[in-house]
Design a protein around this motif. Structure first.
Motif, PDB file in Angstrom:
ATOM      1  N   GLY A  95       0.804  -1.217   0.000  1.00 58.66           N
ATOM      2  CA  GLY A  95       0.000   0.000   0.000  1.00 58.66           C
ATOM      3  C   GLY A  95       0.836   1.266   0.000  1.00 58.66           C
ATOM      4  N   GLY A  96       2.156   1.133  -0.053  1.00 60.29           N
ATOM      5  CA  GLY A  96       3.035   2.291  -0.113  1.00 60.29           C
ATOM      6  C   GLY A  96       3.642   2.714   1.213  1.00 60.29           C
ATOM      7  N   GLN A  97       3.362   2.001   2.302  1.00 61.73           N
ATOM      8  CA  GLN A  97       3.904   2.371   3.606  1.00 61.73           C
ATOM      9  C   GLN A  97       5.385   2.013   3.673  1.00 61.73           C
ATOM     10  N   VAL A  98       6.214   2.950   4.171  1.00 59.89           N
ATOM     11  CA  VAL A  98       7.642   2.680   4.331  1.00 59.89           C
ATOM     12  C   VAL A  98       8.103   2.832   5.783  1.00 59.89           C
ATOM     13  N   ILE A  99       7.337   3.528   6.609  1.00 58.53           N
ATOM     14  CA  ILE A  99       7.616   3.612   8.044  1.00 58.53           C
ATOM     15  C   ILE A  99       6.430   2.966   8.744  1.00 58.53           C
ATOM     16  N   TYR A 100       6.707   1.939   9.523  1.00 62.66           N
ATOM     17  CA  TYR A 100       5.636   1.109  10.068  1.00 62.66           C
ATOM     18  C   TYR A 100       5.179   1.571  11.451  1.00 62.66           C
ATOM     19  N   HIS A 101       4.745   2.828  11.461  1.00 63.55           N
ATOM     20  CA  HIS A 101       4.029   3.444  12.579  1.00 63.55           C
ATOM     21  C   HIS A 101       2.948   4.270  11.896  1.00 63.55           C
ATOM     22  N   LEU A 102       1.701   4.062  12.289  1.00 63.77           N
ATOM     23  CA  LEU A 102       0.598   4.785  11.662  1.00 63.77           C
ATOM     24  C   LEU A 102       0.906   6.275  11.576  1.00 63.77           C
ATOM     25  N   HIS A 103       0.673   6.860  10.420  1.00 62.94           N
ATOM     26  CA  HIS A 103       0.829   8.302  10.251  1.00 62.94           C
ATOM     27  C   HIS A 103      -0.010   8.790   9.081  1.00 62.94           C
ATOM     28  N   PHE A 104      -0.432  10.028   9.211  1.00 59.11           N
ATOM     29  CA  PHE A 104      -1.206  10.703   8.178  1.00 59.11           C
ATOM     30  C   PHE A 104      -0.356  11.831   7.612  1.00 59.11           C
ATOM     31  N   HIS A 105      -0.308  11.918   6.289  1.00 57.61           N
ATOM     32  CA  HIS A 105       0.366  13.009   5.598  1.00 57.61           C
ATOM     33  C   HIS A 105      -0.672  14.079   5.279  1.00 57.61           C
ATOM     34  N   LEU A 106      -0.378  15.316   5.618  1.00 56.67           N
ATOM     35  CA  LEU A 106      -1.207  16.460   5.238  1.00 56.67           C
ATOM     36  C   LEU A 106      -0.374  17.348   4.328  1.00 56.67           C
ATOM     37  N   LEU A 107      -0.879  17.567   3.123  1.00 54.83           N
ATOM     38  CA  LEU A 107      -0.132  18.347   2.139  1.00 54.83           C
ATOM     39  C   LEU A 107      -0.986  19.501   1.630  1.00 54.83           C
ATOM     40  N   PRO A 108      -0.587  20.741   1.899  1.00 54.78           N
ATOM     41  CA  PRO A 108      -1.303  21.874   1.308  1.00 54.78           C
ATOM     42  C   PRO A 108      -1.171  21.798  -0.215  1.00 54.78           C
ATOM     43  N   ARG A 109      -2.218  22.204  -0.911  1.00 55.16           N
ATOM     44  CA  ARG A 109      -2.200  22.130  -2.380  1.00 55.16           C
ATOM     45  C   ARG A 109      -2.701  23.441  -2.986  1.00 55.16           C
ATOM     46  N   TRP A 110      -2.182  23.748  -4.161  1.00 48.32           N
ATOM     47  CA  TRP A 110      -2.567  24.933  -4.906  1.00 48.32           C
ATOM     48  C   TRP A 110      -2.851  24.539  -6.337  1.00 48.32           C
TER      49      TRP A 110
END
Length: 143
Positions: A95-110
């Motif tokens: 699924g694309g996970q590379v660090i095996y601790h749950l985390h959410f990425h938040l990315l501002p977009r324009w």
């Protein structure tokens, strides 16, 4: 699913063994700047609970964690005057996970600005500036 390994990089950050640019912290979550940002202001929100991914985190923690994700997202949108936000969460290598601790990425977009390719380290001073910019507009968490 393999067991959670507490020696992952986020476990080390949570134990203050590795420095980070903190945006937000409470008893449930820690929000930090991503050191390899794919967009200006790219933030990670991680639970303090030892959870490998979305599939093994407790439902109680997940419910509280997503409130923190939203709280940080609102500050991020305001700080960067973003047109939108992208939320990523990956589970296991397939699924694309590379660090095996749950985390959410938040990315501002324009509009018209693509995400950068993964893997480029950010300038530490720039991350510090961005962290301060987000903290400056963040309201107290009301739960």
């Amino acid at each position: 699913m393999p067991a959670y390994d507490p020696n992952n990089i986020f476990g080390k950050i949570l134990r203050s063994e590795i420095p980070s640019h903190k945006i937000y912290e409470d008893d449930v979550a820690l929000a930090i700047m991503d050191i390899m940002p794919r967009a200006e202001g790219h933030v990670l929100v991680i639970p303090k609970e030892s959870a490998r991914n979305l599939l093994d985190v407790s439902t109680a923690t997940l419910g509280e964690l997503i409130k923190r994700v939203q709280h940080v997202a609102k500050a991020l949108e305001k700080a960067f005057v973003a047109d939108g936000l992208t939320l990523h969460q990956f589970n296991e290598s397939a699924g694309g996970q590379v660090i095996y601790h749950l985390h959410f990425h938040l990315l501002p977009r324009w509009e018209g600005v693509p995400l950068r390719p993964p893997g480029t380290m950010a300038d530490d001073a720039r991350l510090a500036e961005q962290a301060e910019k987000i903290r400056a507009v963040m309201t107290p968490f009301a739960g």
